[in-house]
Design a protein around this motif. Structure first.
Motif, short mmCIF file in Angstrom:
data_model
loop_
_atom_site.label_atom_id
_atom_site.label_comp_id
_atom_site.label_asym_id
_atom_site.label_seq_id
_atom_site.Cartn_x
_atom_site.Cartn_y
_atom_site.Cartn_z
N SER A 93 0.86 -1.36 -0.02
CA SER A 93 0.35 -0.02 -0.09
C SER A 93 0.77 1.30 0.00
O SER A 93 2.12 1.18 0.18
N PRO A 119 -5.53 -2.87 -3.05
CA PRO A 119 -4.99 -2.34 -1.62
C PRO A 119 -5.62 -3.23 -0.30
O PRO A 119 -5.05 -3.29 0.60
N ASN A 120 -6.73 -4.08 -0.78
CA ASN A 120 -6.77 -5.21 0.25
C ASN A 120 -7.39 -6.45 -0.31
O ASN A 120 -8.12 -6.39 -1.35
N HIS A 127 -4.98 -0.30 12.57
CA HIS A 127 -4.33 -1.14 12.16
C HIS A 127 -3.03 -1.46 13.41
O HIS A 127 -3.00 -0.46 14.23
N HIS A 128 -2.20 -2.42 13.20
CA HIS A 128 -1.28 -2.70 14.07
C HIS A 128 -0.25 -1.52 14.29
O HIS A 128 -0.06 -0.65 13.25
N LYS A 165 2.48 -0.34 11.45
CA LYS A 165 2.52 0.20 9.79
C LYS A 165 2.87 1.53 9.49
O LYS A 165 2.79 2.32 10.71
N ASP A 214 2.43 3.21 6.70
CA ASP A 214 1.43 4.57 5.96
C ASP A 214 0.10 4.75 6.53
O ASP A 214 -0.37 3.83 7.07
N SER A 223 -4.54 3.96 5.61
CA SER A 223 -3.97 2.64 4.98
C SER A 223 -4.69 2.77 3.63
O SER A 223 -5.35 3.59 3.18
N GLY A 224 -4.15 1.87 2.72
CA GLY A 224 -4.51 1.67 1.22
C GLY A 224 -6.02 1.53 1.22
O GLY A 224 -6.60 1.88 0.60
N THR A 225 -6.55 0.75 2.14
CA THR A 225 -7.88 0.17 2.14
C THR A 225 -8.70 1.37 2.31
O THR A 225 -9.90 1.78 1.62
N ILE A 275 -4.78 -5.96 13.98
CA ILE A 275 -4.28 -6.44 12.72
C ILE A 275 -4.65 -5.18 11.94
O ILE A 275 -3.81 -4.60 11.47
N ALA A 276 -5.90 -5.65 11.34
CA ALA A 276 -6.28 -4.78 10.20
C ALA A 276 -8.03 -4.49 10.24
O ALA A 276 -8.63 -5.71 10.04
N PHE A 297 -6.01 -12.53 4.08
CA PHE A 297 -5.77 -12.03 2.55
C PHE A 297 -5.58 -13.07 1.57
O PHE A 297 -5.59 -12.44 0.26
O1 LIG Z 1 -0.36 -3.05 6.63
C1 LIG Z 1 -1.21 -3.80 7.03
O2 LIG Z 1 -1.32 -4.56 7.80
C2 LIG Z 1 -2.41 -3.62 5.77
N1 LIG Z 1 -2.19 -2.77 4.89
C3 LIG Z 1 -3.29 -2.78 3.81
C4 LIG Z 1 -3.82 -1.35 3.67
O3 LIG Z 1 -2.96 -0.32 3.87
O4 LIG Z 1 -4.94 -1.23 3.68
C5 LIG Z 1 -4.49 -3.60 3.73
C6 LIG Z 1 -4.72 -4.23 5.24
O5 LIG Z 1 -5.64 -3.23 5.69
C7 LIG Z 1 -3.60 -4.39 6.06
#
Ligand SMILES: O=C(O)C1=N[C@H](C(=O)O)C[C@H](O)C1
Ligand code: NDP
Length: 269
Positions: free
Chosen positions: A104, A129-130, A158-159, A162, A164, A167-169, A217-218, A243
Motif C-alpha cells: 500500500s 489495497p486489500n 491497524h497494528h 504500519k 503508511d 491505509s491503502g484500504t 491487525i487490520a 488476505f
Molecule cells: O499494513 C497492513 O497491515 C495492511 N495494509 C493494507 C492497507 O494499507 O490497507 C491492507 C490491510 O488493511 C492490512
C-alpha cells in the motif's frame, strides 16, 4: 488457463509479515511454485536459511534483474514498501512478469504510471489495497450506502508497525465513496480544531481517521449518518491468512490479463 497449470512465482518481501504468509499460501497451493524471492538482504542465500521455511530451497536475490534473467517467472507477488514496490513492478513489467501487488501507499499518479506501462507491454498487473474478501465487500457496500448517506467518516485501525496512514484500504474506500456521494463539506462551517489533526484527514469534504495500536491487525469502520439514523459497516481481519484467498485468486486471474487492474473488486465474480 487451466487451474492445474503450474504458475511460477517470485515473492518480494519474503521476511515480512505478508511475504511469509504468501510463501505459506504458495506451498499449500498445488499448482503454485515459489521459484525465487527478492529481498534487500540475504543475497545468495536460500529461503530455507530464513526463519520458518526449513524445506524451501528457493534462491534469494537482491538484484531483481538477475532474478528475472535467471528464472522463468510467471507472477511476482509484492508485499514490501511503496518505493521498492513501484521499482519491482516496473522491472517485472519490463521482463513480462505479471505483478500481483498488495503493497500500500502508491499514489494515484503511481497507479496511472504503472497502468500505462502494463498497457504498453500488454502485461497483466493487479494492485489491490486489500485482498480480504470481506474488506472488498465493505468497500462496495460503502459505495452503495454513500449514494443515500453523503455524511460519512472512515475509521481505519491497524497494528502499530504500519508505516503508511491512512491505509491503502481507507484511501480506496474513500475513492469508491467519492464516485457515488453527492459532494459535500461535512461538519459545522465554523468548526475549529483545537488540537491539529483532531478531525482526521480531509478527503473531498469527509474525514479519514487512523488508529495505530499493538494488538490490532487490520480493521475498518465506515460510519454513515442520516436524519435520526446511523449505519456502520465494519470489517476485521483477525489474521493475515484472511488476505490469502484474494491473493490466490489474483495470481490465477492475472495470468489472463493484459492490462492493470486496481482493486480486487474488479476481478471478483
Ligand atoms: O499494513 C497492513 O497491515 C495492511 N495494509 C493494507 C492497507 O494499507 O490497507 C491492507 C490491510 O488493511 C492490512
Ligand atoms: N493488500 C493487502 O491485502 C495487504 C497489504 N499489506 C501491505 O503490504 C505491505 C507489507 O506489509 P507487511 O508484510 O505487514 O510489512 P513488513 O514490514 O512486515 O514487511 C515488509 C517487507 O518488505 C521488505 N522490503 C522493504 N524494502 C525492500 C526492498 N527494497 N526490496 C525487498 N524487500 C524490501 C522489508 O524488509 P526490511 O525488513 O529489510 O525492511 C520487509 O521484510 C505494506 O505496504 C502493507 O500495507 C499488508 C496486509 C494486507
Amino acid at each position: 488457463m487451466s487451474n492445474q497449470e503450474t504458475i511460477n512465482i517470485a515473492v518480494a518481501g519474503p521476511r515480512g509479515k505478508m511475504g511469509k504468509e504468501a510463501l505459506q499460501m504458495i506451498a499449500k497451493t498445488g499448482h503454485f511454485r515459489c521459484v525465487a524471492a527478492i529481498d534487500r538482504k540475504n543475497e545468495g542465500k536460500r529461503i530455507k536459511e530464513l526463519e520458518g521455511f526449513p524445506d524451501l530451497d528457493t534462491p534469494i536475490y537482491t538484484d531483481i534483474d538477475q532474478c528475472f534473467s535467471e528464472h522463468p517467472v510467471d507472477v511476482l507477488i509484492d508485499f514490501t514498501h511503496p518505493e521498492a514496490g513501484k521499482y519491482h513492478v516496473e522491472k517485472a513489467i519490463a521482463y513480462g512478469v505479471r505483478p500481483v501487488v498488495g503493497t500500500s501507499g502508491f499514489s494515484e499518479a503511481d497507479v496511472e504510471h504503472l497502468s500505462s506501462l502494463a498497457e504498453e507491454k500488454g502485461v497483466g498487473t493487479i494492485i489491490a489495497p486489500n485482498f480480504a474478501i470481506g474488506a472488498v465487500l465493505m468497500m462496495k457496500f460503502s459505495q452503495m450506502a454513500a449514494r443515500h448517506f453523503p455524511d460519512v467518516e472512515i475509521i481505519e485501525l491497524h497494528h502499530d508497525q504500519k508505516r503508511d496512514a491512512p491505509s491503502g484500504t481507507a484511501v480506496k474506500t474513500a475513492e469508491m465513496i467519492q464516485q457515488t456521494r453527492k459532494e459535500k463539506k461535512q461538519g459545522h462551517p465554523e468548526e475549529k480544531e483545537l488540537i491539529k489533526g483532531a478531525r482526521g484527514a480531509d478527503f473531498d469534504g469527509f474525514r479519514i481517521h487512523s488508529v495505530r495500536l499493538p494488538g490490532l491487525i487490520a480493521h475498518q469502520q465506515v460510519l454513515f449518518g442520516g436524519e435520526g439514523e446511523l449505519l456502520t459497516l465494519r470489517h476485521d481481519s483477525m489474521n493475515r491468512e484472511s488476505f490469502m484467498h484474494g491473493v490466490r485468486v489474483a495470481v490465477e486471474t492475472v495470468m489472463d490479463l493484459k492490462t492493470l487492474v486496481y482493486g480486487l473488486e474488479n476481478i471478483l465474480e
